[in-house]
Design a protein around this motif. Sequence first.
Motif, PDB file in Angstrom:
ATOM      1  N   SER A 131       1.077  -1.107   0.106  1.00  0.00           N
ATOM      2  CA  SER A 131       0.293   0.151   0.119  1.00  0.00           C
ATOM      3  C   SER A 131       1.200   1.458  -0.055  1.00  0.00           C
ATOM      4  CB  SER A 131      -1.130   0.101   0.974  1.00  0.00           C
ATOM      5  OG  SER A 131      -0.175   0.229   2.531  1.00  0.00           O
ATOM      6  N   PRO A 163       3.669   0.773  -4.094  1.00  0.00           N
ATOM      7  CA  PRO A 163       2.313   0.583  -5.196  1.00  0.00           C
ATOM      8  C   PRO A 163       3.952   0.415  -6.709  1.00  0.00           C
ATOM      9  CG  PRO A 163       2.197   2.659  -4.732  1.00  0.00           C
ATOM     10  CD  PRO A 163       2.988   2.085  -4.146  1.00  0.00           C
ATOM     11  N   LEU A 200      -2.550  -5.504  -4.445  1.00  0.00           N
ATOM     12  CA  LEU A 200      -2.753  -3.978  -4.966  1.00  0.00           C
ATOM     13  C   LEU A 200      -3.832  -4.176  -5.601  1.00  0.00           C
ATOM     14  CD1 LEU A 200       0.937  -4.504  -8.133  1.00  0.00           C
ATOM     15  CD2 LEU A 200       0.471  -3.202  -6.105  1.00  0.00           C
ATOM     16  N   ILE A 219      -5.019  -1.164  -2.589  1.00  0.00           N
ATOM     17  CA  ILE A 219      -4.158  -0.176  -2.895  1.00  0.00           C
ATOM     18  C   ILE A 219      -5.337   1.253  -2.655  1.00  0.00           C
ATOM     19  CG2 ILE A 219      -2.209   0.888  -3.411  1.00  0.00           C
ATOM     20  CD1 ILE A 219      -0.886  -0.817  -3.676  1.00  0.00           C
ATOM     21  N   ASP A 262       4.291   6.158  -2.084  1.00  0.00           N
ATOM     22  CA  ASP A 262       4.903   5.189  -2.669  1.00  0.00           C
ATOM     23  C   ASP A 262       7.086   5.345  -2.303  1.00  0.00           C
ATOM     24  OD1 ASP A 262       6.980   2.887  -3.952  1.00  0.00           O
ATOM     25  OD2 ASP A 262       5.498   3.903  -5.798  1.00  0.00           O
TER      26      ASP A 262
END
Length: 302
Positions: free
Chosen positions: A60, A63, A86, A89, A95
């Motif tokens: 999360s 990604p 995925l 998310i 990120d």
Amino acid sequence: MHEYSLKHLRCIKCLGRLEADILSQGFEIEEGFLHCKNCDTRFPIIDKIAILRDLGNYLSVRPRLGGELVLVSRTDTMKSFVKKALAQIKRGQKDLSVIEKRWAQIYAKNRNSKFYMTIKNVFDSANITGTAIEHGCSIGIIAEYLARTNLHVFGIDRSYHALSYAKKSYTENLDYFVADSQEHPFGRSKFDIVVALNLFELIEPTPLLKLLSRQVAWGGLLVISDPYDYERGESSVKTPLREDSVRAELEKNGLAVTKDTTKPSFIPWTLRLYDRAILQYKVDLIIGKNNRKRHAAKIKSF
């Protein structure tokens, strides 16, 4: 992941034993799952690295890494597992994988730093061997050195990218895991050498020291260091520790600080970030020894 590691690993949720569901195997388990029959949780092994975290939560904030894991997965079963994680998310999440990949590259370029030589000399002088674990092992500079003289060595780190660097060098008695030190997968196992270098800015120092101290077997060593750089904005720890309080906490947890590290040290640690930028720290090294009554074998699992 090495198959022998299974006897040491425990589920991070319920401490149950983990079994391997292997999808691809060579000298190591290349792809598959670590399956806890007790709580039915599955942890993926992708490109020889076991991720002992809830994959949805882990990706999360990573990604881009999730997309990379889909590409390197060898089987449709694993690709489907990662894609499902995925799908959980939310858009717009930060990120960390970009930052983690960059720092893995920086550590790789600085693996010959004199700071690491100082830490290696500690192990040479101590002359203690057996089993070892390094928390926050990053690209495996110290873990790889420990593997030269110890029976089994385990390294854990939050960064999949860092461990990918570490795994480029195959070592038969060394294994790495994506894991959080606060929820590590080794249950009540004890080790002859426990290492945690420069982690106080990332993990609350007081509970971390308590956890590390419990992992040190009778006669074993805990080797820690830190520059006490706590200025991390919103990410700063709530209760920082410094020179004297770190040593007091170790003694509170039953470890004796060695005579040569009772006083704070200022060991240079230089990291070349890129051609025009260098990061320089003065790091404090503390070594604790477990002289408490011996309970059982030097490494044990329940």
